[in-house]
Every structure is written in C-alpha cells, then in structure tokens.
Scaffold this motif. Structure first.
Motif, PDB file in Angstrom:
ATOM      1  N   LEU A  11       0.820  -1.205   0.000  1.00 49.45           N
ATOM      2  CA  LEU A  11       0.000   0.000   0.000  1.00 49.45           C
ATOM      3  C   LEU A  11       0.855   1.256   0.000  1.00 49.45           C
ATOM      4  N   GLY A  12       1.809   1.327   0.903  1.00 46.16           N
ATOM      5  CA  GLY A  12       2.593   2.545   1.057  1.00 46.16           C
ATOM      6  C   GLY A  12       3.484   2.865  -0.126  1.00 46.16           C
ATOM      7  N   ALA A  13       4.095   1.843  -0.719  1.00 45.67           N
ATOM      8  CA  ALA A  13       4.960   2.086  -1.875  1.00 45.67           C
ATOM      9  C   ALA A  13       4.153   2.628  -3.045  1.00 45.67           C
ATOM     10  N   VAL A  14       2.988   2.026  -3.297  1.00 39.18           N
ATOM     11  CA  VAL A  14       2.140   2.496  -4.393  1.00 39.18           C
ATOM     12  C   VAL A  14       1.636   3.898  -4.116  1.00 39.18           C
ATOM     13  N   HIS A  15       1.209   4.140  -2.880  1.00 40.98           N
ATOM     14  CA  HIS A  15       0.676   5.467  -2.544  1.00 40.98           C
ATOM     15  C   HIS A  15       1.760   6.542  -2.653  1.00 40.98           C
ATOM     16  N   SER A  16       2.949   6.244  -2.148  1.00 39.79           N
ATOM     17  CA  SER A  16       4.053   7.219  -2.218  1.00 39.79           C
ATOM     18  C   SER A  16       4.358   7.605  -3.658  1.00 39.79           C
ATOM     19  N   ALA A  17       4.560   6.596  -4.503  1.00 39.74           N
ATOM     20  CA  ALA A  17       4.928   6.871  -5.890  1.00 39.74           C
ATOM     21  C   ALA A  17       3.802   7.573  -6.637  1.00 39.74           C
ATOM     22  N   SER A  18       2.562   7.167  -6.373  1.00 39.62           N
ATOM     23  CA  SER A  18       1.429   7.766  -7.078  1.00 39.62           C
ATOM     24  C   SER A  18       1.235   9.222  -6.681  1.00 39.62           C
ATOM     25  N   MET A  19       1.370   9.523  -5.399  1.00 40.10           N
ATOM     26  CA  MET A  19       1.231  10.915  -4.952  1.00 40.10           C
ATOM     27  C   MET A  19       2.330  11.796  -5.550  1.00 40.10           C
ATOM     28  N   ALA A  20       3.545  11.259  -5.630  1.00 36.05           N
ATOM     29  CA  ALA A  20       4.630  12.027  -6.247  1.00 36.05           C
ATOM     30  C   ALA A  20       4.377  12.206  -7.743  1.00 36.05           C
ATOM     31  N   GLU A  21       3.833  11.189  -8.377  1.00 35.58           N
ATOM     32  CA  GLU A  21       3.512  11.284  -9.797  1.00 35.58           C
ATOM     33  C   GLU A  21       2.472  12.373 -10.047  1.00 35.58           C
ATOM     34  N   LEU A  22       1.603  12.587  -9.072  1.00 36.24           N
ATOM     35  CA  LEU A  22       0.574  13.627  -9.194  1.00 36.24           C
ATOM     36  C   LEU A  22       1.108  15.027  -8.890  1.00 36.24           C
ATOM     37  N   GLY A  23       2.375  15.108  -8.458  1.00 40.10           N
ATOM     38  CA  GLY A  23       2.974  16.418  -8.256  1.00 40.10           C
ATOM     39  C   GLY A  23       3.320  16.775  -6.836  1.00 40.10           C
ATOM     40  N   HIS A  24       2.953  15.938  -5.880  1.00 42.63           N
ATOM     41  CA  HIS A  24       3.292  16.218  -4.489  1.00 42.63           C
ATOM     42  C   HIS A  24       4.739  15.857  -4.197  1.00 42.63           C
ATOM     43  N   GLU A  25       5.276  16.441  -3.143  1.00 42.89           N
ATOM     44  CA  GLU A  25       6.611  16.092  -2.656  1.00 42.89           C
ATOM     45  C   GLU A  25       6.429  15.055  -1.554  1.00 42.89           C
ATOM     46  N   VAL A  26       6.958  13.870  -1.748  1.00 42.97           N
ATOM     47  CA  VAL A  26       6.635  12.747  -0.867  1.00 42.97           C
ATOM     48  C   VAL A  26       7.899  12.104  -0.308  1.00 42.97           C
ATOM     49  N   VAL A  27       7.862  11.816   1.001  1.00 40.66           N
ATOM     50  CA  VAL A  27       8.904  11.014   1.617  1.00 40.66           C
ATOM     51  C   VAL A  27       8.240   9.772   2.197  1.00 40.66           C
ATOM     52  N   GLY A  28       8.741   8.614   1.804  1.00 43.61           N
ATOM     53  CA  GLY A  28       8.244   7.346   2.331  1.00 43.61           C
ATOM     54  C   GLY A  28       9.170   6.864   3.428  1.00 43.61           C
ATOM     55  N   VAL A  29       8.593   6.407   4.529  1.00 41.38           N
ATOM     56  CA  VAL A  29       9.378   5.973   5.684  1.00 41.38           C
ATOM     57  C   VAL A  29       9.063   4.514   5.987  1.00 41.38           C
ATOM     58  N   ASP A  30      10.114   3.705   6.131  1.00 43.02           N
ATOM     59  CA  ASP A  30       9.915   2.294   6.448  1.00 43.02           C
ATOM     60  C   ASP A  30      11.085   1.813   7.293  1.00 43.02           C
ATOM     61  N   VAL A  31      10.836   0.811   8.131  1.00 45.55           N
ATOM     62  CA  VAL A  31      11.881   0.305   9.020  1.00 45.55           C
ATOM     63  C   VAL A  31      12.802  -0.684   8.319  1.00 45.55           C
ATOM     64  N   ASP A  32      12.441  -1.134   7.115  1.00 49.60           N
ATOM     65  CA  ASP A  32      13.212  -2.145   6.387  1.00 49.60           C
ATOM     66  C   ASP A  32      14.230  -1.463   5.473  1.00 49.60           C
ATOM     67  N   PRO A  33      15.527  -1.518   5.813  1.00 46.45           N
ATOM     68  CA  PRO A  33      16.540  -0.848   4.983  1.00 46.45           C
ATOM     69  C   PRO A  33      16.590  -1.390   3.554  1.00 46.45           C
TER      70      PRO A  33
END
Length: 438
Positions: A11-33
């Motif tokens: 969910l988060g990876a798709v949402h992050s990339a899609s929001m950035a594709e729409l023009g927003h500035e997005v930072v995705g945060v996850d505990v998995d390096p």
C-alpha cells in the motif's frame, strides 16, 4: 504539498509513488533498509504493473524519496499511515501493533495543523482511539481516515484515478473543515475529474472498507456454493452465473466459480470484521461471514479431490503440473493463495508437483521450498499426468490445447478458474474438468 507515507509495503509504496507522480513532494518511511534501498533505486520490491515506471519517473523529478528515519516526516503537512494490519497470531482479530507503533513514532515530529491520515484497514473504533492519542500528545495535529480500495494488479490506476474517495473526519466542525481542506488539496486531481467523494465520521469510514470486502467475499462464495450444488445436480454453474448476472440488481462481475479467493486482505479482513463484531456484542449480525470463509476454504479441498479422482483415486508419484501460484493474476502475492495451497496439498499426498507462475515463483520458494518449480511453462508441462490451472494468468488462458497435447503424458486438465473453453479442449482430445461444470 509535502506528504509523508509511513510504511512502504504494498500500500505505502504504491501510494508514495502515485502521490509524487501527481505532483506532491513525498517522503516514504519504512523500518526495512532493504526495501528503502530498492525503492530509492526505482525498483519495486514486489510485482505490480506500472509501479516501476512511476517510481522511476517520480524519482527523477526529485519529488520522491525513501528513508528509514521517521524524522524525515517532519515538515510534511499530511502524513499517511499505510502499515499492515495482519491477522493476529492465535486469533481472528487484526494485529494493530504496526499501526500503533507508526503513530507513536510519528507523534514527536508532528506540528500544529498537521493531518495524520489512516489508510490501513482497521477495526471500527481504532480511529477514535488514535485521534485521542494524537490529541493528548499536545502536537496540535488532527486525524482523518481515508480507506484504500486498491486491487492488486491495478493499484497504480486505483490510486491515481480512484473510483471513489472516502474521508472520515473529526467530529468538531472546525477540525473537520481543516482536515477536509487538506484532503481535498491532496486529491485535487481526482476530485477535479469528478471522482465521487463520501464525507463521513471515523466509524463509517472504517466500516466502508471492511463492508466492501465482506460483500465481495460473500458474492464470490455464493457462486462457489452454487457450484457445489451444480456438481451434484450435473448443472453448469458458469451458465447459471451468466443468467443471473443479467439481473441489474445482481451483476455478472465476481460471479466466477472456482477455487476461491485469497491474498493478504480479503480473508484476514472478513475474519477481523467478525471478531470486532463479536467484541461489540453483535457477532450474530455477521455470523454468515464464518460460513463464507468455510465455503471459500472448501473449494481448495474440492480441487484436490478432483485431481485425486481424475487420476484414479491416488496421486502418488504422478506428475501434476500446477499453472499458477499467486492468489490472482498480475501479482506475485502468495499470501493465503488458493493456488499455492492446492500445490502444497497435492505434494503432501505424494504427487510429483511441478508448479510455475510468471511472477510468484521466488515468493513461493521462500514459503514452500519442498515443491518442484519450473520457470518455463513448457518445462513444467512436459510429461504431465495432469495439468491444474489455478491462477488465471492470460498466458494460461491462451494455451493451445492442440499443441499442448504433444507435451504431456496424459491429456487431462482441471480448470480451477473456469476460464478455458471446454469444447475446444475436448475437441483437441483432452479430458476437461471444471468447477461446478458437467
């Protein structure tokens, strides 16, 4: 807008990339390096059509970044919670550990006027509890609930051009107005395109997602229950579905009998819904969901029984080719996959199982390394005593029964998704068996 997305799984990876594709500035945060490293390089850590392209295009603009540091969320105006809510061990309830941990870790970085937006699927009442936690923190931030309705295989499209939006807002009118304004800014493109938007309270927004999943599961299991009746009555469930599907009140979509549903959402969500209803003292209201779950699981066993019967009552040392491992096509997701379950059960009965799938073999090997696997469909089919189609990938639907007959030992195919043309396969000399078909 500057947005943060906490949790960069499916969910988060798709949402992050899609929001950035729409023009927003997005930072995705996850505990998995490892996940963060892959996403930062524009590589999707799972198979989803269209995701690698927007990861790369949005990443090239500089609007999309990923990190393991929660501090990077500071300065964002809207923070999406997109972590998983798996089924709790030893219970049907949802495990909210990751949701609570995400909110707790985010709170120190919130500023007055920020909006925390829940997208994870949670039991009703969770949002109110989290809103109180955020309020008590003194951060001055607010909470809204914005459930996701993603379909694996179509997740990018469903995020960028959703079929509906649901905003669960605070009870206070001023807080609700502020939260709604921020959400409307986030989804300005979709709203401008005329996407329907339902504005509701927290509880209704939470219930929308689980109710939608429960209805879908009910529709799928209903036609599978009809398949059970059709089998003993020598009727054809596919024609039955066609006939009732013409009724506008019913519709034809998702009336496809087969081995049932799976994946990381539908099964655990209906179980969690039942568990929450019981906690609220209304377990009888959704008691039917337990039978829905039972019907669904029975279809997997029915498929195994069909294979055993077709091979003369036992499958020991018979080569069975299993076409498909993912729970649905256009995905590599094998969580609670009926296809993988069927392969495991046949292997457990002594069959020499060779399973194949266009995308899901690596995930299947990690879960069930005892199975035999073939990356090439022709290799998987060579010398088969029985072919079992359990995930309806287009390449399996397009198989040529005439050419295929030369590759197998016995021309026997069992169609667990009822997607093949029985007449064409029988005319080519195959024994064809479907689910709920004569």
């Amino acid at each position: 807008m500057r947005l943060s997305v906490i949790g960069c799984g499916y969910l988060g990876a798709v949402h992050s990339a899609s929001m950035a594709e729409l023009g927003h500035e997005v930072v995705g945060v996850d505990v998995d390096p490892g996940k963060v490293q892959a996403l930062s390089a524009g590589q999707a850590p799972f198979f989803e059509p269209g995701l690698p392209e927007i990861l790369q295009s949005a990443g090239a603009t500089g609007r999309l970044s990923f990190t393991t540091s929660m501090g990077a969320a500071a300065g964002a105006r809207v923070h999406f919670i997109a972590v998983g809510t798996p089924q709790a061990r030893g219970s049907n309830s949802a495990d909210l550990t990751f949701v609570d941990a995400a909110v707790d870790a985010l709170i120190p970085h919130l500023q007055p006027g920020d909006l925390v937006v829940g997208k994870s699927t949670v039991p009703v009442g969770t949002a109110a509890r989290l809103a109180a936690k955020i309020k008590d923190s003194g951060s001055g931030a607010l909470l809204a609930w914005n459930p996701e309705f993603l379909r694996e295989g179509f997740a990018v499209k469903d995020t960028i051009t959703p079929d509906r939006l649901v905003f669960g807002l605070p009870a206070d009118p001023e807080d609700a107005a502020h939260a709604r304004a921020l959400l409307e800014e986030v989804y300005a493109t979709a709203l401008a395109a005329g996407t329907p938007c339902v504005v509701a309270d927290y509880q209704t927004a939470e219930l929308v997602k689980v109710a939608a999943n429960a209805f879908l599961a009910t529709k799928i299991s209903f036609i599978n229950a009809m398949a059970e009746i059709a089998e003993v009555a020598d009727a054809d469930v596919t024609k039955l579905a066609d006939a009732i599907g013409y009724d506008a009140r019913i519709g034809r979509r998702f009336l496809n009998a087969g081995i049932g549903f799976g994946g990381g959402c539908l099964p655990k969500d209906i179980r969690a819904f039942s568990a929450r209803a019981e906690e609220l003292g209304r377990g009888e209201s959704v008691a039917f969901l337990k039978e829905i779950d039972a019907i669904n699981l029975r279809r997997r066993q029915r498929m195994v029984d069909l294979v055993v019967d077709a091979l003369g009552g036992q499958v020991f040392q018979k080569k069975v080719t299993v076409l498909g491992l993912a729970f649905k096509p256009d995905s590599d997701d094998v969580r609670d996959s009926p296809a993988l379950d069927v392969a495991v059960q046949l292997n457990g009965r002594g069959a020499h199982v060779i399973a194949t799938d266009p995308e899901a073999i690596p995930n299947s090997i990690r879960l069930q390394p005892q199975l035999g696997f073939a990356t090439d469909t022709a290799d998987a089919l060579h010398g088969a005593d029985c072919v079992v189609l359990v995930t309806e990938w287009q390449e399996y639907r397009d198989l040529d029964p005439v050419a295929l007959k030369e590759q197998v030992r016995t021309p026997l195919i069992i169609d667990g998704r009822n997607v093949l043309d029985p007449e064409a396969w029988r005319a080519a000399g195959w024994t064809y068996l479907g689910m709920g078909r004569p």
